[in-house]
Every structure is written in C-alpha cells, then in structure tokens.
Design an enzyme around this catalytic site. Structure first.
Site, PDB file in Angstrom:
ATOM      1  N   ASP A  44       1.559   7.563   7.556  1.00  0.00           N
ATOM      2  CA  ASP A  44       0.332   7.830   6.806  1.00  0.00           C
ATOM      3  C   ASP A  44      -0.583   8.713   7.657  1.00  0.00           C
ATOM      4  O   ASP A  44      -0.751   8.498   8.861  1.00  0.00           O
ATOM      5  CB  ASP A  44      -0.367   6.514   6.454  1.00  0.00           C
ATOM      6  CG  ASP A  44      -1.396   6.686   5.346  1.00  0.00           C
ATOM      7  OD1 ASP A  44      -1.171   6.167   4.242  1.00  0.00           O
ATOM      8  OD2 ASP A  44      -2.433   7.355   5.603  1.00  0.00           O
ATOM      9  N   ASN A  98      -0.712   0.050  -4.134  1.00  0.00           N
ATOM     10  CA  ASN A  98      -1.917   0.057  -4.950  1.00  0.00           C
ATOM     11  C   ASN A  98      -1.575   0.695  -6.290  1.00  0.00           C
ATOM     12  O   ASN A  98      -0.953   1.756  -6.336  1.00  0.00           O
ATOM     13  CB  ASN A  98      -3.025   0.858  -4.257  1.00  0.00           C
ATOM     14  CG  ASN A  98      -3.443   0.230  -2.941  1.00  0.00           C
ATOM     15  OD1 ASN A  98      -3.530  -0.991  -2.823  1.00  0.00           O
ATOM     16  ND2 ASN A  98      -3.697   1.052  -1.934  1.00  0.00           N
ATOM     17  N   HIS A 110       4.243   4.489  -4.095  1.00  0.00           N
ATOM     18  CA  HIS A 110       4.423   4.450  -2.641  1.00  0.00           C
ATOM     19  C   HIS A 110       4.123   3.054  -2.132  1.00  0.00           C
ATOM     20  O   HIS A 110       3.260   2.355  -2.656  1.00  0.00           O
ATOM     21  CB  HIS A 110       3.552   5.483  -1.925  1.00  0.00           C
ATOM     22  CG  HIS A 110       2.106   5.469  -2.327  1.00  0.00           C
ATOM     23  ND1 HIS A 110       1.665   6.024  -3.503  1.00  0.00           N
ATOM     24  CD2 HIS A 110       1.006   4.981  -1.701  1.00  0.00           C
ATOM     25  CE1 HIS A 110       0.349   5.884  -3.589  1.00  0.00           C
ATOM     26  NE2 HIS A 110      -0.081   5.240  -2.520  1.00  0.00           N
ATOM     27  N   HIS A 141       2.940   1.128   1.196  1.00  0.00           N
ATOM     28  CA  HIS A 141       2.370   1.171   2.535  1.00  0.00           C
ATOM     29  C   HIS A 141       3.043   0.069   3.350  1.00  0.00           C
ATOM     30  O   HIS A 141       3.210  -1.056   2.856  1.00  0.00           O
ATOM     31  CB  HIS A 141       0.882   0.822   2.516  1.00  0.00           C
ATOM     32  CG  HIS A 141       0.007   1.767   1.746  1.00  0.00           C
ATOM     33  ND1 HIS A 141      -0.755   2.716   2.370  1.00  0.00           N
ATOM     34  CD2 HIS A 141      -0.254   1.877   0.414  1.00  0.00           C
ATOM     35  CE1 HIS A 141      -1.463   3.383   1.448  1.00  0.00           C
ATOM     36  NE2 HIS A 141      -1.177   2.890   0.264  1.00  0.00           N
TER      37      HIS A 141
HETATM   38  P1  AMP Z   1      -3.138   5.096  -1.935  1.00  0.00           P
HETATM   39  O1  AMP Z   1      -4.585   5.260  -1.633  1.00  0.00           O
HETATM   40  O2  AMP Z   1      -2.679   3.670  -2.011  1.00  0.00           O
HETATM   41  O3  AMP Z   1      -2.721   5.911  -3.143  1.00  0.00           O
HETATM   42  O4  AMP Z   1      -2.369   5.677  -0.684  1.00  0.00           O
HETATM   43  C1  AMP Z   1      -2.194   7.048  -0.469  1.00  0.00           C
HETATM   44  C2  AMP Z   1      -2.012   7.220   1.013  1.00  0.00           C
HETATM   45  O5  AMP Z   1      -1.493   8.498   1.251  1.00  0.00           O
HETATM   46  C3  AMP Z   1      -3.300   7.079   1.818  1.00  0.00           C
HETATM   47  O6  AMP Z   1      -3.168   6.018   2.750  1.00  0.00           O
HETATM   48  C4  AMP Z   1      -3.436   8.439   2.499  1.00  0.00           C
HETATM   49  O7  AMP Z   1      -3.938   8.353   3.811  1.00  0.00           O
HETATM   50  C5  AMP Z   1      -1.995   8.935   2.470  1.00  0.00           C
HETATM   51  N1  AMP Z   1      -1.862  10.379   2.506  1.00  0.00           N
HETATM   52  C6  AMP Z   1      -2.519  11.296   1.752  1.00  0.00           C
HETATM   53  N2  AMP Z   1      -2.110  12.548   2.051  1.00  0.00           N
HETATM   54  C7  AMP Z   1      -1.162  12.411   3.019  1.00  0.00           C
HETATM   55  C8  AMP Z   1      -0.359  13.330   3.752  1.00  0.00           C
HETATM   56  N3  AMP Z   1      -0.426  14.664   3.544  1.00  0.00           N
HETATM   57  N4  AMP Z   1       0.498  12.842   4.671  1.00  0.00           N
HETATM   58  C9  AMP Z   1       0.573  11.516   4.906  1.00  0.00           C
HETATM   59  N5  AMP Z   1      -0.150  10.589   4.231  1.00  0.00           N
HETATM   60  C10 AMP Z   1      -1.008  11.030   3.302  1.00  0.00           C
END
Ligand code: AMP
Length: 113
Positions: free
Chosen positions: A30, A86, A99, A101
């Site tokens: 992340d 989420n 996704h 986490h």
């Molecule tokens: P959510 O908020 O549950 O949809 O999680 C999306 C996650 O994607 C967040 O924790 C962000 O920090 C992560 N994220 C967004 N853009 C990127 C990226 N380019 N590379 C890695 N993680 C990302």
C-alpha cells in the site's frame, strides 16, 4: 477496465511495489501504509467490490486468502495480522476494484474507527 487505478497497476501502466503475482491475483505494498506491514491483494479480474462477489467468482476470493496465508509467512507476519475489505464509501472504499488489505506488525485496535 480502462479507468481503474488497480487495473492499471496490474497492467504495469502505473508503478507498484509488487510482492506477488499469479494468473488470478496481484499483490503490492500500500502506498500509504497504516501498519509496519500493509499490503494489498487484488483479483486480476475487475470486480468492483465485495458486494459483487457471487457463486461464479467466489473461488477467486478463496484463492486470495490462500495467497494471503502464504505471503504473511513469507513476510514474517507470524499468525497475527488483519485482513480487511472496505465495501462502499461509508466503509471507506476509495478504489472501486475489490482489494484485501493485509495489516501486521503492530497491535490492531477493535472496532476500527
Ligand atoms: P480503500 O480505501 O479500502 O479503497 O483502499 C485503497 C487503498 O489503496 C488505500 O489504502 C490507498 O493507500 C491504496 N492506494 C491508492 N493508490 C495506490 C497506489 N498507486 N499504489 C499502492 N496503493 C495505493
């Protein structure tokens, strides 16, 4: 999907710190870690979220959990980690591509805020 951030990461159009990849899923760190270890595991198929999981695609989720068990061992997370997905804006979903986490390396409070 053309406009999906995570589809672009899978395609290599946007860089990521890749941990693992197979025919079904892709894993990377992340960009904004919330724990000492924080990585994501995503299906290569564009599934928008947990609410789009059904009998036809749920084997992908099972596979992802098997990959998570493997990666947490590989990354020395022990048996103490959290897997979170989420679903929907109110739950904090910001990327509309399913996704998971994986968070580890510190004590994790419950319930989440
Ligand atoms: P959510 O908020 O549950 O949809 O999680 C999306 C996650 O994607 C967040 O924790 C962000 O920090 C992560 N994220 C967004 N853009 C990127 C990226 N380019 N590379 C890695 N993680 C990302």
């Amino acid at each position: 999907m053309a406009d999906c951030l995570f589809c672009k990461i899978i395609a290599g159009e946007i860089p990521s710190k890749k941990i693992y990849e197979d025919d079904i899923c892709y894993s990377f760190y992340d960009i904004d870690p919330k724990a000492p270890v924080h990585f994501l595991v995503i299906p290569k198929a564009h599934i928008t979220g947990a609410n789009q999981v059904n009998e036809d695609n749920s084997s992908i989720v099972g596979h992802i959990f098997a990959v998570i068990a493997q990666l947490t061992k590989q990354l020395d997370c022990g048996d103490d980690y959290r897997v979170v997905t989420n679903c929907g804006k109110m739950a904090g979903q910001s990327v509309d591509h399913l996704h998971f986490h994986v968070l580890a390396g510190r004590e994790l409070g419950w319930p989440p805020g």
